[in-house]
Design a protein around this motif. Structure first.
Motif, PDB file in Angstrom:
ATOM      1  N   THR A  54       0.817  -1.211   0.000  1.00  0.00           N
ATOM      2  CA  THR A  54       0.000   0.000   0.000  1.00  0.00           C
ATOM      3  C   THR A  54       0.855   1.267   0.000  1.00  0.00           C
ATOM      4  OG1 THR A  54      -0.184  -0.178   2.416  1.00  0.00           O
ATOM      5  CG2 THR A  54      -1.988  -1.079   1.102  1.00  0.00           C
ATOM      6  N   TRP A  57       1.806   2.036  -3.529  1.00  0.00           N
ATOM      7  CA  TRP A  57       0.669   2.634  -4.216  1.00  0.00           C
ATOM      8  C   TRP A  57       0.496   4.099  -3.815  1.00  0.00           C
ATOM      9  CZ3 TRP A  57      -3.296  -1.836  -2.930  1.00  0.00           C
ATOM     10  CH2 TRP A  57      -2.959  -2.956  -3.695  1.00  0.00           C
ATOM     11  N   ASP A  60       3.049   6.210  -5.547  1.00  0.00           N
ATOM     12  CA  ASP A  60       2.845   6.273  -7.002  1.00  0.00           C
ATOM     13  C   ASP A  60       1.581   7.024  -7.398  1.00  0.00           C
ATOM     14  OD1 ASP A  60       5.145   4.809  -7.335  1.00  0.00           O
ATOM     15  OD2 ASP A  60       4.109   2.878  -7.536  1.00  0.00           O
ATOM     16  N   GLU A  61       0.628   7.179  -6.456  1.00  0.00           N
ATOM     17  CA  GLU A  61      -0.659   7.821  -6.771  1.00  0.00           C
ATOM     18  C   GLU A  61      -0.886   9.020  -5.841  1.00  0.00           C
ATOM     19  OE1 GLU A  61      -2.454   6.999  -9.248  1.00  0.00           O
ATOM     20  OE2 GLU A  61      -1.567   5.086  -9.816  1.00  0.00           O
ATOM     21  N   PRO A  62      -0.196  10.135  -6.072  1.00  0.00           N
ATOM     22  CA  PRO A  62      -0.313  11.278  -5.156  1.00  0.00           C
ATOM     23  C   PRO A  62      -1.714  11.877  -5.095  1.00  0.00           C
ATOM     24  CG  PRO A  62       0.915  11.884  -7.133  1.00  0.00           C
ATOM     25  CD  PRO A  62       0.768  10.393  -7.160  1.00  0.00           C
ATOM     26  N   GLY A  63      -2.468  11.800  -6.186  1.00  0.00           N
ATOM     27  CA  GLY A  63      -3.823  12.337  -6.179  1.00  0.00           C
ATOM     28  C   GLY A  63      -4.725  11.565  -5.224  1.00  0.00           C
ATOM     29  N   ILE A  64      -4.663  10.249  -5.301  1.00  0.00           N
ATOM     30  CA  ILE A  64      -5.454   9.425  -4.386  1.00  0.00           C
ATOM     31  C   ILE A  64      -4.986   9.633  -2.952  1.00  0.00           C
ATOM     32  CG2 ILE A  64      -6.038   7.058  -3.750  1.00  0.00           C
ATOM     33  CD1 ILE A  64      -5.835   6.297  -6.681  1.00  0.00           C
ATOM     34  N   THR A  65      -3.679   9.743  -2.764  1.00  0.00           N
ATOM     35  CA  THR A  65      -3.133   9.938  -1.423  1.00  0.00           C
ATOM     36  C   THR A  65      -3.621  11.245  -0.809  1.00  0.00           C
ATOM     37  OG1 THR A  65      -1.169   8.642  -1.975  1.00  0.00           O
ATOM     38  CG2 THR A  65      -0.993  10.145  -0.105  1.00  0.00           C
ATOM     39  N   TRP A 191      -3.434   3.005   3.872  1.00  0.00           N
ATOM     40  CA  TRP A 191      -2.912   3.613   2.640  1.00  0.00           C
ATOM     41  C   TRP A 191      -1.870   4.683   2.951  1.00  0.00           C
ATOM     42  CZ3 TRP A 191      -4.049   2.848  -2.622  1.00  0.00           C
ATOM     43  CH2 TRP A 191      -3.554   3.820  -3.491  1.00  0.00           C
TER      44      TRP A 191
END
Length: 223
Positions: A54, A57, A60-65, A191
């Motif tokens: 996680t 992830w 790699d996914e700053p928008g979701i973070t 996450w």
């Protein structure tokens, strides 16, 4: 002639079921607490694997973070949940004039928060540590305070919606919001790399135990 003893009638099925559920949750909570405290290797290895995946992830996914940060810091924050509880306490006291239930709800939320802090201090589990963290948190890891608080606040409020006989649509809506909130806040904590997965599961179990015990108390003292 001796009169045969008269046995007490069995309790209602719902009360027996609630008691059994409470015992099951308590045993599961105690088991997980023990395994975490003794650092059982298979459990620790599973936590490491989930956390590593996680975290990759999250990097790699700053928008979701960023969305996860907003949800965990504002929408499902522990203080947001406590504020929601306080609003319902006032509503019960002033509008419903059910002062016993208002006190019961406020006391349960307070005791649940104190239990959470006591468990954290007793277990004193370190949080995950990353060279490239995406978020930070303080205090010990087990159980997750966000997950536990969301579980007992949402659980108590859903029970109250049923207790006051709300329409079926309102009950289903309340249940759906509660499930999304409880599961969602657990996902955000893992996450963001500030909790192990078992911290979240422990928070869910401990929160559910608080709800189960509180409901038993309410039914016994204020049927």
């Amino acid at each position: 002639m001796q009169t045969p003893p008269v046995e007490s009638p069995p309790g209602p099925p719902q009360a027996r079921t609630a008691l059994h559920v409470t015992w099951v949750i308590a045993l599961c909570s105690a088991l997980l607490l023990t395994l975490v405290a003794v650092e059982w290797h298979p459990l620790i290895a599973m936590d490491d694997d989930i956390a590593g995946t996680t975290h990759r992830w999250a990097v790699d996914e700053p928008g979701i973070t960023q969305a996860m940060r907003i949800l965990t810091d504002w929408v499902w924050d522990t203080w947001t949940m406590r504020l929601l509880c306080a609003v319902v306490v006032l509503w019960l006291w002033l509008r419903r004039e059910d002062r016993w239930t208002a006190v019961w709800l406020g006391a349960t939320c307070l005791l649940g928060s104190l239990l959470q802090q006591a468990l954290k201090a007793a277990v004193d589990r370190p949080r995950p540590v990353w060279t490239d963290p995406v978020d930070s948190a303080h205090y010990a890891a087990f159980p997750s305070g966000h997950a536990m608080t969301a579980t007992f606040v949402c659980g108590l409020l859903v029970w109250l919606v049923h207790h006051y006989g709300a329409p079926r649509g309102a009950r289903l809506a309340a249940l759906a919001v509660a499930v999304v909130s409880v599961v969602g806040v657990g996902v955000t904590r893992v996450w963001l790399g500030v909790h192990w997965a078992t911290d979240v599961v422990g928070g869910w179990l401990m929160g559910a135990l608080v709800v189960a015990v509180a409901v038993l108390v309410h039914r016994r003292r204020h049927p």
